[in-house]
Design an enzyme around this catalytic site. Sequence first.
Site, PDB file in Angstrom:
ATOM      1  N   ALA A 162     -34.912 -13.833   0.691  1.00 55.35           N
ATOM      2  CA  ALA A 162     -35.055 -15.222   1.114  1.00 55.35           C
ATOM      3  C   ALA A 162     -33.713 -15.938   0.981  1.00 55.35           C
ATOM      4  CB  ALA A 162     -36.116 -15.917   0.261  1.00 55.35           C
ATOM      5  N   GLU A 182     -36.805 -10.186  -7.366  1.00 54.30           N
ATOM      6  CA  GLU A 182     -37.080 -11.573  -7.729  1.00 54.30           C
ATOM      7  C   GLU A 182     -37.040 -11.838  -9.231  1.00 54.30           C
ATOM      8  OE1 GLU A 182     -38.879 -11.001  -3.665  1.00 54.30           O
ATOM      9  OE2 GLU A 182     -38.751  -9.827  -5.517  1.00 54.30           O
TER      10      GLU A 182
END
Length: 262
Positions: free
Chosen positions: A64, A132
């Site tokens: 992202a 993440e």
Amino acid sequence: MQNIRYEHHGSLAHITINRPDKLNALNRRTLLEIEEAVAMAMSDAAVHSVILTGSGDKAFAAGADVAEFAHFTANEARDLSAAGHRIMDSIATAPKPVLAAINGFALGGGLELAMACHLRVAVPAARLGQPEVNLGLIPGYGGTQRLVEWVGRARALEMLMSGDPIDAATALQWGLVNRISATPESLLEESTALLNRILQRGPIAVSHCIRLSALAAQGDPDGYLQEIETFGSLFQQPESREGIGAFLEKRKAAFRSSEPRS
């Protein structure tokens, strides 16, 4: 569309994430454009399958766009995750085959995007991971769920908790990718060849294979009953009559003449 290239190559649609300077990072606009492009392909009768890939030779999608959500509130983050889930689900449940041609890094949201596709072909140098936890976060677009579906809980937990990526050879061994291309240059050619083999089969049957296998991956016990009902219903379709007739007559089936039906 600003961040996506959408092209026709015969009956295949190519959707290319076109942010090479950002390693094809998935900001909100890019995700929405991917959703729009997939919807276009599904609604176009001339398109029979889709290849999703990244531009350049470094990344399919390297996660992202962190700068975009760095200062989000909890509610804004939930909204972003919900939108990502909707977009990934639209790919996973698409009735036409969608193949991720992984041309480099597929990290974070990039791996979640690849896992939402029905098939994955990777270049030898590809790296796949969910990093993440390095940000104190977890995957937000379905990664904690689909990674377990594709590789099993033990291997998924190792990837999720360590944040370490795996190489293409390991991804193939674990079942995360279907194939590794012989060379980076042959990625699209080999991806197209795989899809073309599938497109020679009954398109309605292929669509049901996508749908029913998703029920199995989700542990839905109704999948068995739905298989029974679907198997029976296909005998009412011109597609099955053509396929069975071609087999008995020792000729190649001409399935596409039986479209469109559901």
